[in-house]
Enzyme design. Structure first.
Site, PDB file in Angstrom:
ATOM      1  N   HIS A 116      14.654   3.076  57.955  1.00 33.31           N
ATOM      2  CA  HIS A 116      15.366   4.083  58.751  1.00 33.31           C
ATOM      3  C   HIS A 116      15.463   3.654  60.212  1.00 33.31           C
ATOM      4  CE1 HIS A 116      15.424   6.983  55.468  1.00 33.31           C
ATOM      5  NE2 HIS A 116      16.218   7.717  56.226  1.00 33.31           N
ATOM      6  N   LYS A 130       9.866  14.474  49.674  1.00 30.98           N
ATOM      7  CA  LYS A 130       8.948  15.591  49.413  1.00 30.98           C
ATOM      8  C   LYS A 130       8.389  16.057  50.745  1.00 30.98           C
ATOM      9  CE  LYS A 130       4.772  12.955  49.154  1.00 30.98           C
ATOM     10  NZ  LYS A 130       3.604  13.274  49.956  1.00 30.98           N
TER      11      LYS A 130
END
Lengths: 184, 280
Positions: free
Chosen positions: A38, A103
């Site tokens: 990222h 999550k």
């Protein structure tokens, strides 16, 4: 709670139909990226450079799998905790990223960006990496091989099971679910 | 002095890091089954069933339960009548980790420098705590500790006047703050007392205890049970999607404290409580 079958790439219109709590089964291509990937993706955007894959209408899965045993497609491959990607996600959502799989909770900024960009956040069952891997039919590293488990992989999945946490209407399963069962 | 050659240590460690990751202990699996009986949320039950299925796949196919095969954390009880020969204990444990993580196709999750963040490629170094004990045995306890739950851990230096109520409030607040992030149902490890670093170590050590095993101190055992009940009323549930099963257990270890201090450390473990032990 509806059962929904999605095939990638996914349009804004399709994604807008999802509601928090829906069980979604994804088929098609999804891309993996976690912390280090990222960081690099957003650096490319800041430098106005092209990303290693076309992100529009795609889904990113926050995962760093274990190495594949000989003859296997991939090792265990459950989701990692998503809030560490909060700093980067809005930039990718602005480029047309349609959804994220991970999550754990997301920041308000990411939630707002999802509403604005018509995107969703879905959770796979954390710690069920051996089970989840069975829904992954192909895996190929397409960028940042030097990052090892953090490299970007193109996965082909079949009926990959996730649950919608944040939909485009501002619902949040984590908040609403805990509220429902809280006893004090 | 009883001699133990490092080759035996390397071999034992290499095997235990793999077994820990493939074969979840019966204590955790039983806790899932018990939780399934009590869980009211349909989503929660679905998650618990998936966890049980996952455990079975991992065990039979010898694949990791979770892709985060962890930081390899060791608590070593070294008998003072043991003489390690052929090399040193720390190197032997690290060599065992290196070998086990490679052979077992486990993920290498350690970066060599916390700021530069380049992966060491072999999951070393391990975290090794050595406790000198009586006797001529070497007992190695190992835990594969995931990053997601480790990140949801907290330490606070409370005031003595905060008392047990302050301790309880802090622990509950930690679990609430962690919410869905550490992969509930969790095990809550708590260290109370000592100094800053002692409290953190006690919290970690408490996570090596089997689920369902209470503290030997009656007042602490009672506190563990009270907190477990309170935590499971928070509604966070399996994977944080709502339900009864937020924690599988609460473990508390204590130590004497300074007259000015009441340190409390909370170290959270995900549901995949992967711990093994071996005696040489």
């Amino acid at each position: 709670m509806a059962k929904v079958y999605l095939t990638t790439p996914v349009s804004a219109e399709e994604i807008s139909k999802l509601k928090a709590g829906d069980q979604v089964y994804i088929s098609g291509v999804i891309y993996t990226a976690r912390d280090a990937a990222h960081k690099r993706l957003v650096e490319l955007v800041e430098q106005c450079k092209e990303l290693p894959f076309d992100i529009k209408d795609q889904l990113i899965y926050f995962v760093g799998p274990t190495p594949a045993k000989p003859g296997k497609v991939i090792g265990s491959a459950g989701p990692t905790t998503s809030y560490r990607m909060d700093k980067y996600s809005p930039t990718l959502l602005d480029l047309g990223l349609r959804g994220m799989i991970g999550k754990g909770g997301r920041s308000q900024e990411v939630k707002d960006s999802m509403i604005k960009n018509k995107a969703v956040y879905m959770a796979a069952v954390g710690g069920a990496g051996a089970l989840i891997a069975k829904r992954i039919k192909k895996a190929e590293v397409i960028a940042y091989e030097d990052l090892g488990p953090e490299a970007i992989r193109k996965l082909e999945v079949e009926n990959f099971p996730v649950i919608v946490i944040n939909d485009v209407h501002g619902n949040d399963l984590y908040l609403q679910g805990a509220e429902k069962y809280r006893k004090y | 002095m009883r001699e133990i050659h490092i080759d035996r240590i390397v071999d034992a460690v290499s095997k235990m890091v793999q077994t820990a990751n493939f074969d979840l202990g019966g204590d955790v699996e039983n806790a899932f089954k018990q939780a399934l009986n009590k869980e009211e949320s349909p989503t929660g039950r679905d998650v618990l069933n998936q966890l049980l299925e996952n455990v079975e796949i991992a065990r039979t196919e010898r694949v990791p339960i979770c892709q985060d095969t962890g930081f390899a954390v060791f608590i070593v009880e070294l008998g003072q009548d043991v003489h390690i020969v052929g090399g040193n204990l720390n190197d032997a444990i690290n060599e065992g980790v290196r070998r086990g993580y490679k052979e077992g196709y486990l993920r290498k999750s350690i970066v060599g420098h916390p700021l530069e963040r380049k992966n060491t490629g072999d999951n070393t170094p391990a975290i090794i705590h050595i406790e000198l004990v009586e006797g001529d045995q070497l007992k190695i306890h190992m835990s594969a500790k995931g990053g997601g739950s480790e990140n949801m851990s907290f330490l606070k230096m409370l005031k003595p006047s905060d008392g047990v109520e302050g301790v309880k409030d802090f622990i509950i607040e930690c679990v609430k703050t962690a919410g869905p992030n550490p992969c509930p149902p969790i095990v809550v490890g708590v260290g109370i007392g000592g100094t800053f670093e002692k409290a953190a170590y006690l919290a970690k050590k408490s996570l090596f205890r089997e689920i369902g095993k209470r503290s030997k101190l009656p007042e602490i055992a009672e506190l563990e049970e009270e907190l477990l009940e309170k935590i499971n009323k928070l509604g966070i549930g399996p994977q944080g999607m709502g339900g009864r099963t937020t924690a599988l257990d609460v473990h508390i270890e204590i130590y004497p404290a300074h007259i000015a201090s009441l340190p409390v450390a909370v170290n959270i473990n995900c549901h995949a409580g992967r711990h093994k032990e071996v005696i040489l």
